[in-house]
Motif scaffolding. Structure first.
Motif, PDB file in Angstrom:
ATOM      1  N   GLU A   1      -1.625  11.304  -0.942  1.00 11.41           N
ATOM      2  CA  GLU A   1      -1.047  10.141  -1.594  1.00 11.41           C
ATOM      3  C   GLU A   1      -0.934   8.995  -0.604  1.00 11.41           C
ATOM      4  O   GLU A   1      -0.604   9.180   0.567  1.00 11.41           O
ATOM      5  CB  GLU A   1       0.337  10.474  -2.158  1.00 11.41           C
ATOM      6  CG  GLU A   1       0.297  11.418  -3.351  1.00 11.41           C
ATOM      7  CD  GLU A   1       1.658  11.577  -4.001  1.00 11.41           C
ATOM      8  OE1 GLU A   1       2.589  10.839  -3.608  1.00 11.41           O
ATOM      9  OE2 GLU A   1       1.787  12.423  -4.883  1.00 11.41           O
TER      10      GLU A   1
ATOM     11  N   ALA B   1       1.254   6.771  -0.402  1.00 13.12           N
ATOM     12  CA  ALA B   1       2.634   6.599   0.063  1.00 13.12           C
ATOM     13  C   ALA B   1       2.911   7.380   1.348  1.00 13.12           C
ATOM     14  O   ALA B   1       3.788   7.003   2.134  1.00 13.12           O
ATOM     15  CB  ALA B   1       3.606   7.043  -1.035  1.00 13.12           C
TER      16      ALA B   1
ATOM     17  N   SER C   1      -3.133   1.104  -7.740  1.00 10.31           N
ATOM     18  CA  SER C   1      -2.169   1.835  -8.557  1.00 10.31           C
ATOM     19  C   SER C   1      -1.981   3.248  -8.003  1.00 10.31           C
ATOM     20  O   SER C   1      -2.761   3.722  -7.178  1.00 10.31           O
ATOM     21  CB  SER C   1      -2.636   1.885 -10.016  1.00 10.31           C
ATOM     22  OG  SER C   1      -3.764   2.729 -10.149  1.00 10.31           O
ATOM     23  N   LYS C   2      -0.971   3.948  -8.499  1.00 11.00           N
ATOM     24  CA  LYS C   2      -0.611   5.258  -7.948  1.00 11.00           C
ATOM     25  C   LYS C   2      -1.639   6.346  -8.241  1.00 11.00           C
ATOM     26  O   LYS C   2      -1.596   7.411  -7.633  1.00 11.00           O
ATOM     27  CB  LYS C   2       0.754   5.690  -8.495  1.00 11.00           C
ATOM     28  CG  LYS C   2       1.916   4.919  -7.882  1.00 11.00           C
ATOM     29  CD  LYS C   2       3.249   5.482  -8.362  1.00 11.00           C
ATOM     30  CE  LYS C   2       4.408   4.780  -7.676  1.00 11.00           C
ATOM     31  NZ  LYS C   2       5.718   5.316  -8.111  1.00 11.00           N
TER      32      LYS C   2
ATOM     33  N   SER D   1       0.780  -2.812  -4.135  1.00 12.01           N
ATOM     34  CA  SER D   1       0.735  -1.898  -5.282  1.00 12.01           C
ATOM     35  C   SER D   1       0.361  -2.661  -6.546  1.00 12.01           C
ATOM     36  O   SER D   1       0.476  -3.883  -6.622  1.00 12.01           O
ATOM     37  CB  SER D   1       2.098  -1.223  -5.468  1.00 12.01           C
ATOM     38  OG  SER D   1       3.111  -2.196  -5.662  1.00 12.01           O
TER      39      SER D   1
END
Length: 367
Positions: free
Chosen positions: A2, A4, A96-97, A129
């Motif tokens: 990820e 993040a 985007s995530k 983001s």
């Protein structure tokens, strides 16, 4: 992984850790608040393109490496269209995530391939983001001597109109991909409805069988249409044409790259140069696969060539005295000539009928 887990600066470090600058004008690239560029004796050219998921690209049928390559090339093409030399780009991403670190590395691998082809340095950018998908903003910086820059407003009466490569293939590639996407999702949605019905009935064996059918949906057969896909998915900036013109001693009087369709670009040149034009349908360069695909889809191939867009070929004008030089250049086609403004913008058909040229190409803000 990820995104993040790495954070913004960790991701930037990972994407740019092996970048090596190739241009002496790049004094300092990634790693500070600004890139430092040095241009003491030339004009600086700057262009920016913003690509939005769902508007400019569809990740159903373009992978991230090809997308990165295309995003860089469409900017590099703008520098060539000014008769300049591309030197640096900055890359800004809104992510985007649903994307992983590995996804963005694939995107960057395409960017780097395009930059390596033309000796361009990646010198910075930004990441943030996104709630709506992927957005890519690229700024390309180039250089040219003042006397070498070619604007849109330099075309003059009796100039010859030339175009590189062939026209309409990228548009035909898009139509092919959109058709196969529609077929796929039609089959997919029908199977999903059957699964929902089987689940309500409690028939787990049927559910499993239907899910198996989804995973085994047939892939489209693109044999004989490979060139169309290449033109849509692997955009190439025509720096080779710029080099050939320079070697032949030809300086265009006006030039644009064909991003929104030949008719649109020609009309931009004519409007800004205060001239008219006359082009001939029989001289439009069209690849065989383009013609076959247009017939298959019941489309007029000339309309596709004039208005399709995304060819990223170069359309340019040259003085009539350069006619003999132009005829010796490989992959350059003479399609018409510039006239006085009062005569308008005219397409002469194969049967010698005359029609007013209309700009029907890509317009992202048109309702």
């Amino acid at each position: 992984m990820e995104i993040a887990q790495l954070g913004e600066f960790g991701l930037i470090d990972r994407l740019t850790k092996n970048l090596e600058n190739k241009n002496s004008s790049t004094r300092y690239g990634v790693g500070d608040d600004c890139a430092v560029l040095h241009y003491p004796d030339t004009e600086v050219l700057v262009t920016t393109d913003l690509l939005m998921e769902g508007v400019h690209f569809d990740l159903t049928y373009i992978d991230l490496q090809h997308l990165g390559y295309k995003a860089a090339m469409v900017n590099i093409s703008d520098i060539f269209a000014m008769n300049g030399t591309p030197r640096q780009i900055t890359v800004s991403l809104a992510i985007s995530k649903r994307f992983t670190v590995e996804d963005i590395e694939q995107l960057y691998s395409g960017l780097r391939l395009a930059c390596e082809k033309w000796g361009v340095d990646i010198v910075g950018g930004d990441t943030t983001s996104s709630y709506t998908g992927l957005a890519i903003s690229i700024t390309c910086i180039g250089e040219a001597l003042p006397q070498d820059i070619v604007y849109r407003n330099g075309a003059r009466n009796t100039d010859l109109i030339c175009v590189s490569g062939d026209l309409g293939a990228a548009y035909m590639g898009l139509q092919l991909l959109e058709r196969e996407k529609a077929v796929y999702y039609s089959q997919f949605n029908e199977l999903q409805k059957k699964i929902a019905t089987a689940q309500k009935e409690g028939d787990q064996e049927k559910v499993a069988n239907l899910k198996s059918q989804i995973s085994n949906l047939s892939q489209p057969d693109f044999s004989g249409k490979e060139y169309l896909l290449q033109r849509q998915l692997q955009t190439e900036a025509r720096g080779d044409i710029i080099q050939r013109l320079r070697e032949a001693g030809i300086r265009p009087t006006a030039m644009m790259d064909v991003s929104d369709g030949l008719s649109s670009e020609l009309m931009h040149i004519c409007k800004q140069s205060h001239v008219g034009c006359r082009i001939y349908e029989k001289n439009l360069p069209i690849d065989y696969q383009t013609a076959v695909m247009a017939e298959e889809l019941s489309l007029n191939v000339t309309t596709c060539a004039l208005n399709g867009g995304e060819d990223y070929e170069l359309v340019f004008t040259v003085p009539i005295g350069d006619h003999a030089k132009i005829e010796t250049l490989d992959d350059v086609h003479l399609i018409g000539h510039i006239t006085e403004e009062k005569f308008g913008n005219i397409l002469v058909t194969r049967d010698n009928q005359e029609f007013e040229l209309k700009a029907q190409g890509w317009n992202p803000l048109k309702s």
